[in-house]
Design a protein around this motif. Structure first.
Motif, short mmCIF file in Angstrom:
data_model
loop_
_atom_site.label_atom_id
_atom_site.label_comp_id
_atom_site.label_asym_id
_atom_site.label_seq_id
_atom_site.Cartn_x
_atom_site.Cartn_y
_atom_site.Cartn_z
N PHE A 63 21.41 0.72 6.95
CA PHE A 63 22.61 1.24 5.90
C PHE A 63 23.97 1.57 6.61
N ASP A 64 23.81 1.54 8.01
CA ASP A 64 24.97 2.11 8.47
C ASP A 64 25.49 3.43 8.22
N LEU A 65 24.68 4.39 8.23
CA LEU A 65 24.82 5.84 7.98
C LEU A 65 24.13 6.76 8.98
N ARG A 66 24.56 7.87 8.97
CA ARG A 66 24.06 8.73 9.72
C ARG A 66 23.21 9.90 9.17
N ILE A 67 22.13 10.01 9.42
CA ILE A 67 21.07 11.09 8.74
C ILE A 67 21.00 12.21 9.63
N ALA A 68 21.57 13.34 9.27
CA ALA A 68 21.19 14.66 10.25
C ALA A 68 19.87 15.22 10.01
N GLU A 69 19.63 15.93 11.09
CA GLU A 69 18.19 16.24 11.18
C GLU A 69 18.00 17.35 9.95
N GLU A 70 19.06 18.35 9.72
CA GLU A 70 18.90 18.99 8.57
C GLU A 70 18.73 18.49 6.89
N ASP A 71 19.14 17.26 6.98
CA ASP A 71 18.98 16.44 5.76
C ASP A 71 17.62 16.05 5.74
N LEU A 72 17.02 16.13 6.66
CA LEU A 72 15.44 15.81 6.67
C LEU A 72 14.49 16.74 6.17
N ASP A 73 14.98 17.92 5.91
CA ASP A 73 14.16 19.40 5.82
C ASP A 73 13.38 18.93 4.43
N ASP A 74 14.09 18.48 3.31
CA ASP A 74 13.19 18.25 2.13
C ASP A 74 12.72 16.98 1.86
N VAL A 75 12.43 16.16 3.02
CA VAL A 75 12.09 14.84 2.71
C VAL A 75 10.48 15.07 2.94
N GLN A 76 9.87 14.78 2.01
CA GLN A 76 8.21 14.72 2.12
C GLN A 76 7.88 13.45 1.75
N THR A 77 8.35 12.97 0.82
CA THR A 77 7.51 11.60 0.11
C THR A 77 8.55 10.47 0.57
N ASP A 136 0.79 -1.17 0.01
CA ASP A 136 0.09 0.01 -0.07
C ASP A 136 0.89 1.14 -0.16
N ILE A 137 2.17 1.07 0.00
CA ILE A 137 3.05 2.38 0.00
C ILE A 137 3.60 2.60 -1.31
N SER A 138 3.63 3.90 -2.02
CA SER A 138 4.10 4.11 -3.20
C SER A 138 5.00 5.26 -3.01
N LEU A 139 5.94 5.41 -3.83
CA LEU A 139 7.09 6.49 -3.84
C LEU A 139 6.21 7.88 -3.91
N GLU A 140 5.11 8.23 -4.50
CA GLU A 140 4.64 9.31 -4.37
C GLU A 140 4.06 9.76 -3.12
N ASP A 141 3.69 8.86 -1.97
CA ASP A 141 3.10 8.86 -0.96
C ASP A 141 3.70 10.20 0.03
N ASN A 142 3.28 11.02 0.65
CA ASN A 142 3.79 11.80 1.34
C ASN A 142 3.66 11.00 2.96
N LEU A 143 4.98 11.24 3.41
CA LEU A 143 5.20 10.43 4.41
C LEU A 143 4.32 10.91 6.00
N THR A 144 4.06 12.11 6.02
CA THR A 144 3.13 12.70 6.98
C THR A 144 1.55 12.81 6.63
N GLU A 145 1.28 13.09 5.47
CA GLU A 145 0.05 13.33 5.13
C GLU A 145 -0.66 12.05 4.53
N LYS A 146 -0.22 11.54 3.53
CA LYS A 146 -1.16 10.23 3.22
C LYS A 146 -0.70 8.95 3.97
N LEU A 147 0.67 8.91 4.32
CA LEU A 147 0.98 7.57 5.12
C LEU A 147 0.63 8.14 6.83
#
Length: 92
Positions: free
Chosen positions: A64-78, A35-46
């Motif tokens: 993935f053994d990596l670090r995701i900084a908070e500022e990296d998430l600013d543009d993540v919507q879908t 039920d999850i598609s690439l276009e889905d908005n993480l907070t609105e649709k999902l």
């Protein structure tokens, strides 16, 4: 760098990343993988709340053994945005 699958960063195709991100979303939410598609908005649709988003980030960082900084998430919507972020982290 090796991760939990013993793949190197360059071994992950974009399709692999999509699969893993969708599985992580399904794990931290009430949703089914299919039920999850690439276009889905993480907070609105999902309808992922802030706690679910944190769980998602932690799960992906661990896998993935990596670090995701908070500022990296600013543009993540879908879902696709999340996949592209992971891909860019793996390639850098």
């Amino acid at each position: 760098m090796k991760n939990k699958t013993n793949k190197t960063d360059s071994d992950f195709s974009f399709a692999d990343i999509i699969d893993i991100v969708k599985k992580s979303i399904a794990k931290v939410s009430h949703l089914k993988y299919e039920d999850i598609s690439l276009e889905d908005n993480l907070t609105e649709k999902l309808e992922l709340d802030s706690l679910s988003l944190i769980e998602l980030v932690v799960d992906l960082e661990s896998f993935f053994d990596l670090r995701i900084a908070e500022e990296d998430l600013d543009d993540v919507q879908t879902v696709e945005d999340a996949c592209e972020l992971i891909e860019s982290k793996l390639r850098n």
